[in-house]
Scaffold this motif. Structure first.
Motif, PDB file in Angstrom:
ATOM      1  N   ALA A 179       0.829  -1.205   0.000  1.00  0.00           N
ATOM      2  CA  ALA A 179       0.000   0.000   0.000  1.00  0.00           C
ATOM      3  C   ALA A 179       0.864   1.256   0.000  1.00  0.00           C
ATOM      4  CB  ALA A 179      -0.935  -0.002   1.218  1.00  0.00           C
ATOM      5  N   LEU A 180       1.968   1.230   0.759  1.00  0.00           N
ATOM      6  CA  LEU A 180       2.884   2.370   0.759  1.00  0.00           C
ATOM      7  C   LEU A 180       3.517   2.542  -0.622  1.00  0.00           C
ATOM      8  CD1 LEU A 180       4.728   1.870   4.185  1.00  0.00           C
ATOM      9  CD2 LEU A 180       2.765   3.342   3.686  1.00  0.00           C
ATOM     10  N   ASP A 181       3.817   1.420  -1.253  1.00  0.00           N
ATOM     11  CA  ASP A 181       4.382   1.470  -2.600  1.00  0.00           C
ATOM     12  C   ASP A 181       3.379   2.069  -3.582  1.00  0.00           C
ATOM     13  OD1 ASP A 181       6.345   1.100  -4.521  1.00  0.00           O
ATOM     14  OD2 ASP A 181       5.797  -0.979  -4.906  1.00  0.00           O
ATOM     15  N   ASP A 182       2.110   1.670  -3.463  1.00  0.00           N
ATOM     16  CA  ASP A 182       1.067   2.197  -4.340  1.00  0.00           C
ATOM     17  C   ASP A 182       0.899   3.706  -4.159  1.00  0.00           C
ATOM     18  OD1 ASP A 182       0.607  -0.344  -5.297  1.00  0.00           O
ATOM     19  OD2 ASP A 182      -1.107  -0.726  -3.981  1.00  0.00           O
ATOM     20  N   LEU A 183       1.128   4.191  -2.946  1.00  0.00           N
ATOM     21  CA  LEU A 183       1.024   5.632  -2.678  1.00  0.00           C
ATOM     22  C   LEU A 183       2.259   6.388  -3.155  1.00  0.00           C
ATOM     23  CD1 LEU A 183      -0.488   5.589   0.941  1.00  0.00           C
ATOM     24  CD2 LEU A 183      -1.659   6.283  -1.170  1.00  0.00           C
ATOM     25  N   GLY A 184       3.292   5.648  -3.527  1.00  0.00           N
ATOM     26  CA  GLY A 184       4.519   6.277  -3.985  1.00  0.00           C
ATOM     27  C   GLY A 184       5.395   6.820  -2.884  1.00  0.00           C
ATOM     28  N   VAL A 185       5.218   6.287  -1.657  1.00  0.00           N
ATOM     29  CA  VAL A 185       5.986   6.803  -0.520  1.00  0.00           C
ATOM     30  C   VAL A 185       6.922   5.764   0.078  1.00  0.00           C
ATOM     31  CG1 VAL A 185       4.182   8.480   0.048  1.00  0.00           C
ATOM     32  CG2 VAL A 185       4.170   6.227   1.156  1.00  0.00           C
ATOM     33  N   LEU A 186       6.951   4.566  -0.482  1.00  0.00           N
ATOM     34  CA  LEU A 186       7.744   3.497   0.126  1.00  0.00           C
ATOM     35  C   LEU A 186       9.228   3.846   0.170  1.00  0.00           C
ATOM     36  CD1 LEU A 186       7.812   0.676   1.367  1.00  0.00           C
ATOM     37  CD2 LEU A 186       7.994  -0.269  -0.940  1.00  0.00           C
ATOM     38  N   ASP A 187       9.742   4.423  -0.915  1.00  0.00           N
ATOM     39  CA  ASP A 187      11.169   4.745  -0.962  1.00  0.00           C
ATOM     40  C   ASP A 187      11.547   5.861   0.000  1.00  0.00           C
ATOM     41  OD1 ASP A 187      11.572   2.813  -2.845  1.00  0.00           O
ATOM     42  OD2 ASP A 187      11.484   4.172  -4.567  1.00  0.00           O
TER      43      ASP A 187
END
Length: 238
Positions: A179-187
């Motif tokens: 879900a964090l990856d989908d929001l574009g904030v994982l990195d």
């Protein structure tokens, strides 16, 4: 309800120490199929039964994902902090049967051979030095071959349930990371993984148990535990 000082009951169980939202259980060894949940300071009911697919691990993950998405939508530039603390793999080891069954037969060799296999994998992966020496088994822990043959399948099943429970928790943690990856904030997210439980429980004895509360129940002089009726009713969910 007010405390002894007369102050309003508006912080428990909500931490109030920097957290804006709380969803979880307070009591130790909480039933993961029928948990006593609080949402901030309000008792909450599970959305369904185990037969309908409910398990607290999935529920808390859904809540964490929904909260994170809401915070990102309202204030995309504001940093967020999520303390994601599942019940796994603390007792009780409640996990859907199909997850435990994935490990059927994986531990039939017993814990002595298993620790040798784990040690060899750690060397192969470079986790430990090639010249590392496996510690001797503690004299307080019986050898697998010393366990009664009729008990070994039970002990192996307990290990299967534990492993399935750990993978089940890992699966839902992965959902949160996705879900964090989908929001574009994982990195841009710093993730700490803390495995902080206190290890094996003495209440289980050397034979393990289907209910760690049994040590407080009456038993005969041979140590055979009598399972309360309520515990029997819950044993259908490993």
């Amino acid at each position: 309800m007010a405390g002894q000082s007369g102050r309003p009951f508006d912080h428990w169980p909500h931490p109030g120490g920097g957290f804006e939202y709380f969803y979880g259980f307070i009591g130790g060894e909480t039933d993961q199929w029928y948990p006593a949940i609080y949402e901030n300071t309000t008792p909450a009911e599970p959305w369904g039964t185990p037969e309908e697919g409910y398990h607290f691990m999935g529920d808390m993950t859904d809540k964490a994902i929904a909260w994170t998405k809401q915070q990102h939508a309202l204030a995309p530039d504001k940093p967020f902090f999520t303390y994601f603390a599942p019940g796994a793999t603390h007792a009780p080891h409640h996990v859907p049967t199909e997850w435990a069954d994935k490990y059927a037969g994986a531990f039939d060799q017993g814990w002595d051979v298993l620790r040798e296999e784990t040690f060899a994998r750690q060397k192969a992966l470079g986790v430990i030095p090639q010249d590392a020496v496996l510690t001797e088994r503690s004299p307080g822990i019986p050898a697998w071959e010393e366990m009664p043959p009729g008990l070994r399948p039970v002990l192996a099943r307990e290990m299967e349930v534990y492993a399935g429970y750990l993978e089940y928790a890992d699966h839902h943690t992965g959902r949160l990371l996705d879900a964090l990856d989908d929001l574009g904030v994982l990195d841009d997210t710093l993730i700490y993984v803390i495995i902080g439980d206190n290890g094996a429980s003495a209440e289980g004895t050397m034979k393990g148990t289907t209910n760690e509360k049994l040590h407080a129940q009456p038993h005969d002089r041979h140590g055979d535990r009598r399972v309360p009726r309520r515990a029997q009713g819950r044993s259908r969910h490993p």
